[in-house]
Design an enzyme around this catalytic site. Structure first.
Site, mmCIF file in Angstrom:
data_model
loop_
_atom_site.group_PDB
_atom_site.id
_atom_site.type_symbol
_atom_site.label_atom_id
_atom_site.label_comp_id
_atom_site.label_asym_id
_atom_site.label_seq_id
_atom_site.Cartn_x
_atom_site.Cartn_y
_atom_site.Cartn_z
ATOM 1 N N GLN A 18 0.856 -1.177 0.000
ATOM 2 C CA GLN A 18 0.000 0.000 0.000
ATOM 3 C C GLN A 18 0.896 1.232 0.000
ATOM 4 O OE1 GLN A 18 -3.590 -1.667 2.756
ATOM 5 N NE2 GLN A 18 -3.817 0.381 1.903
ATOM 6 N N LYS A 45 -5.489 12.978 -3.434
ATOM 7 C CA LYS A 45 -4.563 13.093 -2.310
ATOM 8 C C LYS A 45 -3.571 11.934 -2.338
ATOM 9 C CE LYS A 45 -7.419 10.748 1.188
ATOM 10 N NZ LYS A 45 -6.487 9.626 1.395
ATOM 11 N N LYS A 74 -10.816 7.245 2.850
ATOM 12 C CA LYS A 74 -9.919 6.603 1.892
ATOM 13 C C LYS A 74 -8.576 6.285 2.547
ATOM 14 C CE LYS A 74 -12.790 6.627 -1.471
ATOM 15 N NZ LYS A 74 -13.876 6.533 -0.502
ATOM 16 N N ASP A 75 -7.918 5.249 2.020
ATOM 17 C CA ASP A 75 -6.648 4.789 2.572
ATOM 18 C C ASP A 75 -5.612 5.913 2.640
ATOM 19 O OD1 ASP A 75 -7.975 2.551 0.822
ATOM 20 O OD2 ASP A 75 -6.792 1.480 2.313
ATOM 21 N N LYS A 76 -4.775 5.848 3.668
ATOM 22 C CA LYS A 76 -3.685 6.811 3.779
ATOM 23 C C LYS A 76 -2.556 6.447 2.820
ATOM 24 C CE LYS A 76 -0.169 8.690 6.871
ATOM 25 N NZ LYS A 76 0.373 8.761 8.255
#
Length: 339
Positions: A18, A45, A74-76
């Site tokens: 990720q 982002k 949303k995922d970092k």
């Protein structure tokens, strides 16, 4: 709490990271009207949480972060796009907004602020590594199979924290052994508590489906279904034909007040994962989801496979990958890609 899947098979070993280059998430928004007192911003982002991104806008505009609407978190550790809403009177200032990790892609007017859940779904584009040619074929076959038969809609590992410490906190708080002042943390821990029960219920139903229905999700008398319009209903008989046609989906319980419970045979299992004393609002969640628009590209020279797919809102890309790999993934230290 183990996430097991409908097909019992040998695991497929591949890796994914990720990070901003190898994990991309695009929110699929609603049809914004184009007029009204709110500005809908389409935001890109990088390596930043939704909350941190909202905090940057709030700081820049000198307004309360609660005044900024968003549809989902949303995922970092990814590159993500999503929609947020801000009152239209800030449009002039927003034209001058600059941030190294945030880019405004476009804007449009709408009649009201975005609320949680105001999205269709999410499009994921993920790179898988250490995939040989045989594995590439297996991955494609299993991805296509999940598109047709569906996969269990578990909450993914991201929901529960890196070490599972949030689960223990949630249980202690609900039991009255831990006092939490912070309202947001309280709400977060309650959602974890509900999610744990849901995952445990779903794992039992999946195990039953393996044993009694050849790996296809087994519908029970008394199941509650949701249709394509979002209507919840309990039919007299299991909706096998409509379920296979993807017209209806069985649901599981997120325990709490003011929520319909299943009946009959379905209720006997559901009752084991219920908490009738939990005062917070309960919900129903789809037990099975159907990935859509799956695309794959394999690069043989680098043992790399790019896979793209669309999931309904609230579903986890890592759960889709677990279903293919036939093994659980866990949170790990995220590495940034080499430049």
């Amino acid at each position: 709490m183990q996430r097991i899947y409908l097909e019992e098979k040998e695991p497929i070993h591949f890796k994914f990271e990720q990070n901003e280059d190898d994990f991309i998430v695009d929110e699929i928004g609603l049809d914004w009207k184009g007029s009204g007192n709110y500005t809908i911003l389409h935001i890109k982002k990088v390596e930043m949480t939704t909350w941190d991104m909202i905090a940057e806008f709030a700081k820049y505009l000198n307004l309360n972060a609660e005044k900024i609407g968003y549809a989902g978190l949303k995922d970092k550790h990814a590159t993500t796009t999503q929609y947020i809403s801000i009152e239209a009177r800030y449009e002039k200032e927003l034209k001058r907004f600059k941030h190294p990790q945030i880019k405004i892609l476009s804007s449009k007017r709408h009649s009201h602020a975005i609320r949680m859940g105001d999205l269709v779904g999410n499009r994921f584009t993920i790179n898988l590594f250490e995939v040989n040619q045989i594995q590439a074929g297996q991955i494609e076959k299993l991805a296509r199979k999940s598109e047709k038969l569906g996969l269990p809609n578990y909450f993914g590992y991201q929901r529960f924290g890196r070490d599972g410490d949030s689960i223990e906190q949630a249980k202690k708080m609900i039991a009255g052994d831990l006092h939490i002042e912070d309202a947001k943390l309280k709400k977060f821990l309650i959602s974890i508590y509900q999610s744990v029960y849901f995952n445990e219920w779903l794992a039992e139903r999946v195990k039953m489906s393996r044993e009694q229905n050849g790996g296809k999700f087994l519908l029970l008398e008394g199941d509650l279904y949701i249709d394509s319009k979002g209507k919840l209903f309990t039919p007299k008989q299991p909706q096998q034909k409509d379920f296979e046609a993807k017209k209806v989906v069985p649901t599981g319980l997120l325990c709490g007040r003011g929520v319909y419970r299943s009946t009959g045979a379905a209720a006997e299992i559901e009752a084991k994962y219920d908490d009738g004393f939990l005062y917070d609002k309960g919900l129903r969640r789809e037990a099975i989801i159907f990935p859509k628009d799956i695309e794959m590209k394999y690069t043989n020279d680098f043992d790399k496979m790019n896979i793209a797919f669309t999931l309904p809102k609230g579903s986890y890309a890592t759960v889709f990958l677990e279903n293919i790999a036939s093994k659980e993934f866990k949170a790990k230290k995220v590495k940034k890609p080499k430049k």
